[in-house]
Design a protein around this motif. Sequence first.
Motif, short mmCIF file in Angstrom:
data_model
loop_
_atom_site.label_atom_id
_atom_site.label_comp_id
_atom_site.label_asym_id
_atom_site.label_seq_id
_atom_site.Cartn_x
_atom_site.Cartn_y
_atom_site.Cartn_z
N TYR A 203 143.79 83.08 -20.56
CA TYR A 203 142.63 83.66 -21.26
C TYR A 203 142.02 82.69 -22.26
N ARG A 204 142.73 81.62 -22.63
CA ARG A 204 142.20 80.64 -23.57
C ARG A 204 141.32 79.59 -22.88
N GLU A 448 137.73 86.28 -26.80
CA GLU A 448 138.67 86.26 -25.67
C GLU A 448 138.07 87.04 -24.51
N PRO A 449 138.22 86.49 -23.28
CA PRO A 449 138.73 85.15 -22.99
C PRO A 449 137.75 84.07 -23.46
N ASP A 450 138.23 82.85 -23.53
CA ASP A 450 137.42 81.75 -24.06
C ASP A 450 136.63 81.09 -22.94
#
Length: 480
Positions: A203-204, A448-450
């Motif tokens: 997610y990052r 988030e997510p990035d």
Amino acid sequence: MDDESGISQELEQSLRKHRRGSESTGTLVVSEEEGYVGDTITFQGRNFPAGEQYELRWNSTDGRWGVLEANEIVGPQYQPRKETIATVRTDEDGTFDEEWMVREDYGGAHRIEVRDGDTTVATAEYTILPWFELDQQSVPLGDFFTITGYGIGPNVVTNNYQVAWDNGNVGFMTGVMNRGTATAQIRAVGPVGKHTLQVWRNYRGVPYLQNNTQSPYGPVADGRQSQWVVEVTEPEQPPESAWLDAQLDESPIALHYPDVEDTEAELSITPTSGQPGTTAFISGENFPAEEEVNLIWYRHEGHRVKGIPITPEPKPEMLPTVTTDEDGRFQTEFTIPHGEGSTRPITAAVGGREVAVTGFMMQPSIETFSPTSGPVGTTIEIELSGVGWPVYENAPYFLYDNKPLGYVCGLTDNDGGGIVKLELPASGEPGWHFIDAYPCLFEVQQDEPDFELRPHLSYLDNHPVRPLPAYHMAFEITED
């Protein structure tokens, strides 16, 4: 008697339905608890009244990008969706078996309901797992491998997948739109021979390297292949030096127009989209008869980082002044100038009053890519036009041989006529090397997510607002 008989039958049906609901709600079981898009599963109904008809209702979500003023990206937005996927009838034992192929949809748990009218009489659950397929495992140097992902998202962890080439992070895929299905094209870069292509998840926005060993969410594709050995072969002819993906016919975005007076005057343009240099016709009607009309081209100016608001600003000397005929009409031909991408507003002014507005959707182009060959260290000059000002098209992200390099900005120089200029040093072994610039999201309000400032590889079917193209270039390193 006929009316009374009809009423009696309706009453009996209502009572029977009530008794049926109070006697048993039935049992629904799915042949598999989880699986993939494209699998065939069986819904098994038991303990229902005999000879009754029910609907099977599938619960999921619909996804889209949250966008403000057709400019600012909030982030992925999802809302509930229900659809009837089958109608079943129980047999004399009160059972049914219904086969169904899992349709393209978001990953995660989905509730299935057995519906008797407005009443849910049984439920079950089925989980869609994500998986990825590669169209081919051998392509010529400079061509593309296509990865398609199914069952992506909408969970914050599982709607952002990263693609790696030879252990280098190329960019991300997401299934925000298209019900969890996403497509990415990955350039076959050298040297000729075998390479690795892999899908990661995080997610990052960067690969989490324990995906397939120690992740609490399990392997990337839950048992299906997410890593391939692919082969890059010798091309039959040299790669094309510079080109863009095919661009669609588009219409301007009215939200990006400046305010004008409310009059009966009408302004239109043909075509409504294209690159700089396109020949276009501006037409007007319902203007004052035999009157001069000043046509005004607008640019968007400002700077996000400096805190300068981006607003449409008039450039009155770029378009001609015309005179209407006795019916208040006119038509004039002109060449679309260079400028920022996205909507380029055009207004018509009579006696200093702007009384009508239209717009042209400016599309990207590669103005300069030079030279196309040379030794290591050669300075490659690139000029792009039509890079947009909204955050979803403002910052094309460059890759060199599938390695992230950096981004450019469409509003860096407001006096540059909309031309984005950059210089890159040629690097690598002798032979062909490839430069690709993908759409990216400069800013996203949700953390988030990035998704910010990363090559968006699934731009083909999942980018916000507009169908943007990617830029593709090839450079040949020669011996010193």
